[in-house]
Design a protein around this motif. Structure first.
Motif, PDB file in Angstrom:
ATOM      1  N   LEU A 117       0.843  -1.465   0.221  1.00  0.00           N
ATOM      2  CA  LEU A 117       0.433  -0.120   0.419  1.00  0.00           C
ATOM      3  C   LEU A 117       0.720   1.199  -0.110  1.00  0.00           C
ATOM      4  CD1 LEU A 117      -2.456   1.415   0.436  1.00  0.00           C
ATOM      5  CD2 LEU A 117      -2.945   0.853   2.174  1.00  0.00           C
ATOM      6  N   GLU A 118       2.038   1.462   0.728  1.00  0.00           N
ATOM      7  CA  GLU A 118       2.711   2.362   0.590  1.00  0.00           C
ATOM      8  C   GLU A 118       3.220   2.406  -0.371  1.00  0.00           C
ATOM      9  OE1 GLU A 118       6.563   3.871   2.626  1.00  0.00           O
ATOM     10  OE2 GLU A 118       5.959   1.863   3.594  1.00  0.00           O
ATOM     11  N   PHE A 119       4.439   1.353  -1.334  1.00  0.00           N
ATOM     12  CA  PHE A 119       4.498   1.936  -2.690  1.00  0.00           C
ATOM     13  C   PHE A 119       3.076   2.256  -3.703  1.00  0.00           C
ATOM     14  CE2 PHE A 119       5.836   0.045  -6.201  1.00  0.00           C
ATOM     15  CZ  PHE A 119       6.812   1.095  -7.581  1.00  0.00           C
ATOM     16  N   LEU A 120       1.869   1.934  -3.687  1.00  0.00           N
ATOM     17  CA  LEU A 120       0.661   2.217  -4.372  1.00  0.00           C
ATOM     18  C   LEU A 120       0.488   3.851  -3.939  1.00  0.00           C
ATOM     19  CD1 LEU A 120      -2.001  -0.194  -4.368  1.00  0.00           C
ATOM     20  CD2 LEU A 120      -0.121   0.181  -6.023  1.00  0.00           C
ATOM     21  N   MET A 121       0.554   4.425  -2.886  1.00  0.00           N
ATOM     22  CA  MET A 121       0.221   5.587  -2.660  1.00  0.00           C
ATOM     23  C   MET A 121       1.062   6.423  -2.618  1.00  0.00           C
ATOM     24  SD  MET A 121      -1.427   5.364   1.109  1.00  0.00           S
ATOM     25  CE  MET A 121      -2.841   6.950   1.270  1.00  0.00           C
ATOM     26  N   GLN A 122       3.008   5.950  -2.522  1.00  0.00           N
ATOM     27  CA  GLN A 122       3.657   6.734  -3.289  1.00  0.00           C
ATOM     28  C   GLN A 122       4.064   6.842  -4.840  1.00  0.00           C
ATOM     29  OE1 GLN A 122       7.142   4.444  -1.908  1.00  0.00           O
ATOM     30  NE2 GLN A 122       7.603   5.856  -0.346  1.00  0.00           N
ATOM     31  N   GLU A 123       3.146   6.341  -5.514  1.00  0.00           N
ATOM     32  CA  GLU A 123       3.467   6.486  -6.973  1.00  0.00           C
ATOM     33  C   GLU A 123       1.575   6.613  -7.456  1.00  0.00           C
ATOM     34  OE1 GLU A 123       6.090   6.268  -9.029  1.00  0.00           O
ATOM     35  OE2 GLU A 123       7.242   6.228  -6.849  1.00  0.00           O
ATOM     36  N   LYS A 124       0.837   7.140  -6.205  1.00  0.00           N
ATOM     37  CA  LYS A 124      -0.736   7.050  -6.894  1.00  0.00           C
ATOM     38  C   LYS A 124      -0.508   7.752  -8.306  1.00  0.00           C
ATOM     39  CE  LYS A 124      -1.614  11.598  -4.468  1.00  0.00           C
ATOM     40  NZ  LYS A 124      -1.583  12.228  -2.735  1.00  0.00           N
ATOM     41  N   GLY A 125      -2.306   7.436  -9.162  1.00  0.00           N
ATOM     42  CA  GLY A 125      -1.953   7.807 -10.161  1.00  0.00           C
ATOM     43  C   GLY A 125      -1.739   7.344 -11.261  1.00  0.00           C
ATOM     44  N   LYS A 126      -0.199   7.056 -10.564  1.00  0.00           N
ATOM     45  CA  LYS A 126       0.842   6.074 -12.277  1.00  0.00           C
ATOM     46  C   LYS A 126       0.492   4.942 -12.226  1.00  0.00           C
ATOM     47  CE  LYS A 126       4.734   8.979 -10.472  1.00  0.00           C
ATOM     48  NZ  LYS A 126       6.032   8.978 -10.018  1.00  0.00           N
ATOM     49  N   VAL A 127       0.582   3.850 -13.206  1.00  0.00           N
ATOM     50  CA  VAL A 127       0.225   2.499 -13.653  1.00  0.00           C
ATOM     51  C   VAL A 127       1.883   1.726 -13.227  1.00  0.00           C
ATOM     52  CG1 VAL A 127      -0.153   0.780 -15.325  1.00  0.00           C
ATOM     53  CG2 VAL A 127      -1.506   3.063 -15.815  1.00  0.00           C
ATOM     54  N   LEU A 128       0.918   0.763 -12.512  1.00  0.00           N
ATOM     55  CA  LEU A 128       2.773  -0.088 -12.159  1.00  0.00           C
ATOM     56  C   LEU A 128       2.067  -1.316 -12.750  1.00  0.00           C
ATOM     57  CD1 LEU A 128       2.361   1.403  -8.020  1.00  0.00           C
ATOM     58  CD2 LEU A 128       4.021   2.211 -10.262  1.00  0.00           C
ATOM     59  N   SER A 129       3.621  -1.504 -13.374  1.00  0.00           N
ATOM     60  CA  SER A 129       3.269  -3.605 -13.413  1.00  0.00           C
ATOM     61  C   SER A 129       3.554  -4.131 -12.417  1.00  0.00           C
ATOM     62  CB  SER A 129       4.452  -3.217 -14.596  1.00  0.00           C
ATOM     63  OG  SER A 129       5.767  -3.352 -14.016  1.00  0.00           O
ATOM     64  N   ARG A 130       3.055  -5.031 -12.845  1.00  0.00           N
ATOM     65  CA  ARG A 130       3.277  -5.865 -12.113  1.00  0.00           C
ATOM     66  C   ARG A 130       4.402  -6.796 -11.059  1.00  0.00           C
ATOM     67  NH1 ARG A 130      -0.882  -7.760 -14.922  1.00  0.00           N
ATOM     68  NH2 ARG A 130      -2.579  -8.775 -14.173  1.00  0.00           N
ATOM     69  N   SER A 131       5.445  -6.669 -11.929  1.00  0.00           N
ATOM     70  CA  SER A 131       7.182  -6.885 -12.070  1.00  0.00           C
ATOM     71  C   SER A 131       7.527  -5.555 -11.396  1.00  0.00           C
ATOM     72  CB  SER A 131       7.826  -6.813 -13.565  1.00  0.00           C
ATOM     73  OG  SER A 131       7.424  -5.881 -14.377  1.00  0.00           O
ATOM     74  N   ARG A 132       7.004  -4.422 -12.201  1.00  0.00           N
ATOM     75  CA  ARG A 132       7.621  -3.308 -10.762  1.00  0.00           C
ATOM     76  C   ARG A 132       7.171  -3.329  -9.805  1.00  0.00           C
ATOM     77  NH1 ARG A 132       7.009   3.506 -11.563  1.00  0.00           N
ATOM     78  NH2 ARG A 132       8.640   4.329  -9.635  1.00  0.00           N
ATOM     79  N   ILE A 133       6.219  -3.761  -9.305  1.00  0.00           N
ATOM     80  CA  ILE A 133       5.788  -3.637  -7.793  1.00  0.00           C
ATOM     81  C   ILE A 133       6.118  -4.472  -6.868  1.00  0.00           C
ATOM     82  CG2 ILE A 133       3.893  -4.959  -6.542  1.00  0.00           C
ATOM     83  CD1 ILE A 133       1.968  -2.869  -8.446  1.00  0.00           C
ATOM     84  N   LEU A 134       6.824  -6.536  -8.115  1.00  0.00           N
ATOM     85  CA  LEU A 134       6.945  -7.386  -7.931  1.00  0.00           C
ATOM     86  C   LEU A 134       8.850  -6.745  -6.871  1.00  0.00           C
ATOM     87  CD1 LEU A 134       7.165 -10.700  -6.766  1.00  0.00           C
ATOM     88  CD2 LEU A 134       8.339 -10.805  -8.953  1.00  0.00           C
ATOM     89  N   GLN A 135       9.331  -6.135  -7.719  1.00  0.00           N
ATOM     90  CA  GLN A 135      10.786  -6.020  -7.906  1.00  0.00           C
ATOM     91  C   GLN A 135      10.992  -4.914  -5.968  1.00  0.00           C
ATOM     92  OE1 GLN A 135      13.202  -6.507  -9.217  1.00  0.00           O
ATOM     93  NE2 GLN A 135      14.637  -5.492  -7.403  1.00  0.00           N
TER      94      GLN A 135
END
Length: 235
Positions: free
Chosen positions: A161-179
């Motif tokens: 959730l922290e990562f999603l909120m830091q990058e809110k509004g941006k499309v994040l790929s699964r591989s980027r989230i995993l990394q």
């Protein structure tokens, strides 16, 4: 590193104890799952080498309960199973890495070194208050509230959730989230991202905000920020 080895097979345990101590590591060995769980709760370890099949309490139960209790030691699971489903399930419970039996000692030490570097390379957490509309996250106190209601999460759910909120509004790929969240890049493990996105949505659903995390087909996920845009023209 100070290591906890939870392994009931004496041949494997003695092999690892001898080799890791020669490498300069400090080790505590527990043969039973319950004793290993108690040791992990009662002491601080840099990493836990955890077999899956154990008497008393199996490795998955130990991993899940330790994460629920807030234990942040790195967990390296030892398993005879190596299917994608097994890996996804283990990572979903909070494991940091997997090693399939039989394994070479050099591979084990390389995995441990990678886990140690992952912790050293992580930037120190700065007290931050993240916000996306009525979703608030105090990253220092680990307090998440949605529309004034506090949500209780696991450590990996907080990290995602922290990562999603830091990058809110941006499309994040699964591989980027995993990394970023898991420190891994293996494509088969991207399924674990989907598992954790579903968990976050389940936290949001009772408050009518399950759609706060948007699936962008073929690309990944985006956290929707419902806050009004101050630059938008008035109606």
């Amino acid at each position: 590193m100070k290591l906890l080895l939870i392994e009931d097979e004496e041949r494997i345990a003695h092999f690892l104890l001898r080799g890791l101590r020669e490498e300069g590591h400090l080790l505590v060995w527990e043969r039973d799952g319950l004793a290993g769980y108690d040791a992990a709760l009662g002491q601080s370890f840099d990493a836990i080498i955890l077999d899956l099949m154990l008497p008393g309490m199996n490795g998955r139960e130990i991993c899940q309960k330790l994460r629920e209790a807030g234990v942040r030691s790195k967990i390296l699971m030892l398993t005879a199973m190596a299917t994608t489903a097994d890996l996804v399930k283990g990572f979903g419970l909070g494991a940091d890495d997997y090693l399939t039996k039989p394994f070479a000692f050099d591979e084990l030490t390389a995995r441990l070194q990678a886990l140690a570097r992952r912790g050293e390379m992580a930037p120190p957490r700065q007290p931050r208050a993240l916000q996306a509309g009525d979703l608030h996250f105090d990253t220092e106190a680990l307090i998440v509230t949605l529309n004034g209601t506090q949500l209780l999460m696991t450590s990996l759910e907080y990290a995602l959730l922290e990562f999603l909120m830091q990058e809110k509004g941006k499309v994040l790929s699964r591989s980027r989230i995993l990394q970023h969240v898991w420190g891994a890049s293996e494509d088969p493990l991207t399924n674990v991202v989907d598992v954790y996105i579903k968990r976050l949505r389940r936290h949001f659903a009772p408050l009518g905000a399950a759609d706060r995390i948007v699936t962008i087909r073929g690309r990944g996920y985006r956290l929707h920020d419902p806050a009004p845009n101050p630059n938008a023209p008035e109606a």
